[in-house]
Design a protein around this motif. Structure first.
Motif, PDB file in Angstrom:
ATOM      1  N   VAL A  38     -28.172 -88.887  55.735  1.00  8.81           N
ATOM      2  CA  VAL A  38     -28.903 -89.970  55.244  1.00  8.81           C
ATOM      3  C   VAL A  38     -29.361 -89.542  53.708  1.00  8.81           C
ATOM      4  O   VAL A  38     -29.598 -88.307  53.532  1.00  8.81           O
ATOM      5  CB  VAL A  38     -30.461 -89.948  55.997  1.00  8.81           C
ATOM      6  N   SER A  39     -29.485 -90.186  52.761  1.00  2.00           N
ATOM      7  CA  SER A  39     -29.920 -90.014  51.390  1.00  2.00           C
ATOM      8  C   SER A  39     -31.001 -91.013  51.283  1.00  2.00           C
ATOM      9  O   SER A  39     -31.144 -92.340  51.442  1.00  2.00           O
ATOM     10  CB  SER A  39     -28.829 -90.111  50.271  1.00  2.00           C
ATOM     11  N   SER A  40     -31.895 -90.586  50.110  1.00  2.21           N
ATOM     12  CA  SER A  40     -32.882 -91.701  49.732  1.00  2.21           C
ATOM     13  C   SER A  40     -32.466 -92.755  48.966  1.00  2.21           C
ATOM     14  O   SER A  40     -32.727 -94.011  48.953  1.00  2.21           O
ATOM     15  CB  SER A  40     -34.228 -90.976  48.749  1.00  2.21           C
ATOM     16  N   LYS A  69     -38.016 -91.743  33.097  1.00  2.00           N
ATOM     17  CA  LYS A  69     -36.553 -91.316  33.735  1.00  2.00           C
ATOM     18  C   LYS A  69     -36.057 -92.057  34.595  1.00  2.00           C
ATOM     19  O   LYS A  69     -34.815 -92.271  34.411  1.00  2.00           O
ATOM     20  CB  LYS A  69     -36.806 -89.874  34.331  1.00  2.00           C
ATOM     21  N   ARG A  70     -36.966 -92.728  35.409  1.00  3.26           N
ATOM     22  CA  ARG A  70     -36.003 -93.474  36.670  1.00  3.26           C
ATOM     23  C   ARG A  70     -36.229 -94.927  36.596  1.00  3.26           C
ATOM     24  O   ARG A  70     -37.382 -95.338  36.128  1.00  3.26           O
ATOM     25  CB  ARG A  70     -36.466 -92.981  37.992  1.00  3.26           C
ATOM     26  N   LEU A  71     -35.311 -95.713  36.815  1.00  2.80           N
ATOM     27  CA  LEU A  71     -35.219 -97.284  36.887  1.00  2.80           C
ATOM     28  C   LEU A  71     -35.770 -97.592  38.048  1.00  2.80           C
ATOM     29  O   LEU A  71     -35.718 -96.915  39.127  1.00  2.80           O
ATOM     30  CB  LEU A  71     -34.014 -97.940  36.808  1.00  2.80           C
ATOM     31  N   LEU A 128     -36.332 -74.111  49.749  1.00  6.12           N
ATOM     32  CA  LEU A 128     -35.099 -74.842  50.378  1.00  6.12           C
ATOM     33  C   LEU A 128     -34.579 -75.805  49.396  1.00  6.12           C
ATOM     34  O   LEU A 128     -35.219 -76.669  48.940  1.00  6.12           O
ATOM     35  CB  LEU A 128     -35.748 -75.293  51.668  1.00  6.12           C
ATOM     36  N   LEU A 129     -33.074 -75.678  49.517  1.00  8.44           N
ATOM     37  CA  LEU A 129     -32.579 -76.780  48.745  1.00  8.44           C
ATOM     38  C   LEU A 129     -31.151 -77.203  49.429  1.00  8.44           C
ATOM     39  O   LEU A 129     -30.514 -76.534  50.247  1.00  8.44           O
ATOM     40  CB  LEU A 129     -32.276 -76.443  47.339  1.00  8.44           C
ATOM     41  N   GLY A 130     -30.913 -78.512  49.290  1.00  9.77           N
ATOM     42  CA  GLY A 130     -29.643 -78.914  49.760  1.00  9.77           C
ATOM     43  C   GLY A 130     -28.200 -78.420  49.005  1.00  9.77           C
ATOM     44  O   GLY A 130     -28.577 -78.311  47.874  1.00  9.77           O
ATOM     45  N   LEU A 133     -40.732 -73.543  51.481  1.00 10.33           N
ATOM     46  CA  LEU A 133     -41.195 -74.549  50.257  1.00 10.33           C
ATOM     47  C   LEU A 133     -40.162 -75.543  49.956  1.00 10.33           C
ATOM     48  O   LEU A 133     -38.848 -74.886  50.036  1.00 10.33           O
ATOM     49  CB  LEU A 133     -41.738 -73.822  48.991  1.00 10.33           C
ATOM     50  N   PHE A 134     -40.363 -76.626  50.438  1.00 11.80           N
ATOM     51  CA  PHE A 134     -39.365 -77.787  50.448  1.00 11.80           C
ATOM     52  C   PHE A 134     -39.594 -78.711  49.386  1.00 11.80           C
ATOM     53  O   PHE A 134     -40.428 -79.567  49.693  1.00 11.80           O
ATOM     54  CB  PHE A 134     -39.140 -78.496  51.860  1.00 11.80           C
ATOM     55  N   GLY A 135     -38.901 -78.716  48.226  1.00 14.26           N
ATOM     56  CA  GLY A 135     -39.271 -79.522  47.052  1.00 14.26           C
ATOM     57  C   GLY A 135     -38.322 -80.572  46.855  1.00 14.26           C
ATOM     58  O   GLY A 135     -37.068 -80.341  47.344  1.00 14.26           O
ATOM     59  N   GLY A 136     -38.696 -81.856  46.204  1.00 15.27           N
ATOM     60  CA  GLY A 136     -37.774 -83.015  46.345  1.00 15.27           C
ATOM     61  C   GLY A 136     -38.788 -84.115  45.852  1.00 15.27           C
ATOM     62  O   GLY A 136     -39.792 -84.194  45.744  1.00 15.27           O
ATOM     63  N   SER A 137     -37.901 -85.084  45.506  1.00 15.19           N
ATOM     64  CA  SER A 137     -38.337 -86.431  45.159  1.00 15.19           C
ATOM     65  C   SER A 137     -39.031 -87.197  46.236  1.00 15.19           C
ATOM     66  O   SER A 137     -40.007 -87.985  46.187  1.00 15.19           O
ATOM     67  CB  SER A 137     -37.493 -87.343  44.327  1.00 15.19           C
ATOM     68  N   PHE A 138     -38.465 -86.917  47.380  1.00 16.96           N
ATOM     69  CA  PHE A 138     -38.743 -87.634  48.681  1.00 16.96           C
ATOM     70  C   PHE A 138     -39.374 -89.045  48.311  1.00 16.96           C
ATOM     71  O   PHE A 138     -40.376 -89.638  48.403  1.00 16.96           O
ATOM     72  CB  PHE A 138     -40.063 -87.050  49.148  1.00 16.96           C
ATOM     73  N   ASP A 139     -38.263 -90.019  47.666  1.00 17.04           N
ATOM     74  CA  ASP A 139     -38.293 -91.190  47.427  1.00 17.04           C
ATOM     75  C   ASP A 139     -37.602 -92.351  48.148  1.00 17.04           C
ATOM     76  O   ASP A 139     -36.544 -92.923  47.325  1.00 17.04           O
ATOM     77  CB  ASP A 139     -38.174 -91.223  45.816  1.00 17.04           C
ATOM     78  N   GLU A 146     -35.638 -83.423  59.642  1.00 16.93           N
ATOM     79  CA  GLU A 146     -34.540 -82.654  60.586  1.00 16.93           C
ATOM     80  C   GLU A 146     -33.938 -81.458  59.943  1.00 16.93           C
ATOM     81  O   GLU A 146     -34.135 -80.507  60.755  1.00 16.93           O
ATOM     82  CB  GLU A 146     -33.375 -83.633  61.122  1.00 16.93           C
ATOM     83  N   VAL A 147     -33.678 -81.419  58.777  1.00 21.42           N
ATOM     84  CA  VAL A 147     -33.225 -80.369  58.303  1.00 21.42           C
ATOM     85  C   VAL A 147     -34.421 -79.086  57.992  1.00 21.42           C
ATOM     86  O   VAL A 147     -34.098 -77.827  58.292  1.00 21.42           O
ATOM     87  CB  VAL A 147     -32.322 -80.292  56.950  1.00 21.42           C
ATOM     88  N   ALA A 148     -35.391 -79.822  57.725  1.00 17.72           N
ATOM     89  CA  ALA A 148     -36.578 -78.786  57.650  1.00 17.72           C
ATOM     90  C   ALA A 148     -36.805 -78.201  58.758  1.00 17.72           C
ATOM     91  O   ALA A 148     -37.380 -76.864  58.966  1.00 17.72           O
ATOM     92  CB  ALA A 148     -37.850 -79.612  57.206  1.00 17.72           C
ATOM     93  N   ARG A 181     -35.029 -88.999  57.430  1.00 14.25           N
ATOM     94  CA  ARG A 181     -35.156 -88.054  58.498  1.00 14.25           C
ATOM     95  C   ARG A 181     -34.202 -87.067  58.425  1.00 14.25           C
ATOM     96  O   ARG A 181     -34.263 -86.024  59.031  1.00 14.25           O
ATOM     97  CB  ARG A 181     -34.232 -89.150  59.744  1.00 14.25           C
ATOM     98  N   GLY A 182     -33.329 -87.187  57.252  1.00 14.25           N
ATOM     99  CA  GLY A 182     -32.417 -85.864  56.825  1.00 14.25           C
ATOM    100  C   GLY A 182     -33.234 -84.943  56.537  1.00 14.25           C
ATOM    101  O   GLY A 182     -32.989 -83.701  56.872  1.00 14.25           O
ATOM    102  N   HIS A 183     -34.470 -85.535  55.687  1.00 18.44           N
ATOM    103  CA  HIS A 183     -35.655 -84.121  55.260  1.00 18.44           C
ATOM    104  C   HIS A 183     -36.025 -83.425  56.539  1.00 18.44           C
ATOM    105  O   HIS A 183     -36.072 -82.296  56.481  1.00 18.44           O
ATOM    106  CB  HIS A 183     -36.354 -84.945  54.345  1.00 18.44           C
TER     107      HIS A 183
END
Ligand code: ATP
Length: 205
Positions: free
Chosen positions: A171-173, A47-49, A107-109, A8-14, A22-24, A18-20
């Motif tokens: 790479v980061s979002s 919460k997010r701007l 899974l987490l970074g 299971l790969f959780g995240g904002s994915f926002d 490729e590592v997956a 390609r980082g997500h």
């Protein structure tokens, strides 16, 4: 009998990048898993701007970025259930679905390791699934020894055994969003269909 393994790969994915993916892909191989499920997390609009994408857009982009790969799947379970949404609930949901002969990996970074102390019922989570850590470009390798007094040696040993060697993809979002808002090139950082989706829906402007 070999146990089935599901990641299971959780995240904002926002957005998903390609980082997500490729590592997956590398994590599936390392873990010898049958499937990896991307699980976009609910983000509170308070919460997010801006500029950030809606739950629906993030889910659609993850679906586009993973469509070419039969080992990838996407779940909207965290987006559709009432808040607060906890990782432990998601792990239990999939464990029920797949049954006791399946090992669930979450899974987490490595960038997330320092925050594990704040995760809901972290000790139960460590016990109930294989919390699996990947290296992340720009971050130190995960250091679990500092948690030994808090969580006990067996849990720390389990965390250390579940570190996977995935490629370092820088790479980061955050960087993708920065480039998009300043109209810089993101080719190579995102799946082409995701780039097209962002353009058509005028996201991250
Ligand atoms: P942001 O820059 O907005 O914080 P992000 O790029 O870290 O986003 P998330 O959706 O928050 O992306 O990440 C989901 C999961 O994927 C987290 O566990 C994160 O550590 C991991 N991750 C994201 N990008 C990478 C990468 N390039 N290499 C390894 N792991 C990554």
């Amino acid at each position: 009998m070999t146990r089935r393994r599901i990641v299971l790969f959780g995240g904002s994915f926002d957005p998903v990048h390609r980082g997500h993916t490729e590592v997956a892909k590398a994590a599936i191989e390392q873990i010898h898993a049958e499937k990896l499920i991307f699980i976009p997390a609910k983000c509170s609009p308070l919460k997010r701007l801006s500029p950030h994408a809606s739950d629906e857009d993030r889910l659609n982009m993850v679906t586009l970025a993973t469509a070419d790969d039969a080992e990838f799947a996407v779940s909207d379970c965290e987006l559709t259930r009432p808040a607060p949404s906890y990782t432990l609930d998601t792990v239990r949901l999939f464990q029920r679905q797949y049954g006791p002969d399946t090992t669930i990996h979450w899974l987490l970074g490595a960038d997330n390791v320092k925050d594990l102390v704040y995760w809901h019922k972290i000790e139960e989570l460590i016990d109930e699934c294989n919390l699996t850590t990947m290296q992340r470009a720009g971050y130190a390798p995960p250091d679990f020894d500092r948690f030994e007094l808090l969580w006990g040696e067996p849990r720390v040993v389990k965390l250390k055994q579940n570190v996977v060697q995935t490629p370092l993809v820088d790479v980061s979002s955050t960087e993708v969003r920065r480039r998009l808002t300043s109209h810089e090139d993101v080719v190579g950082m995102l799946h082409p269909d995701v780039i097209q989706y962002i353009g058509e829906h005028r996201l991250y402007q």
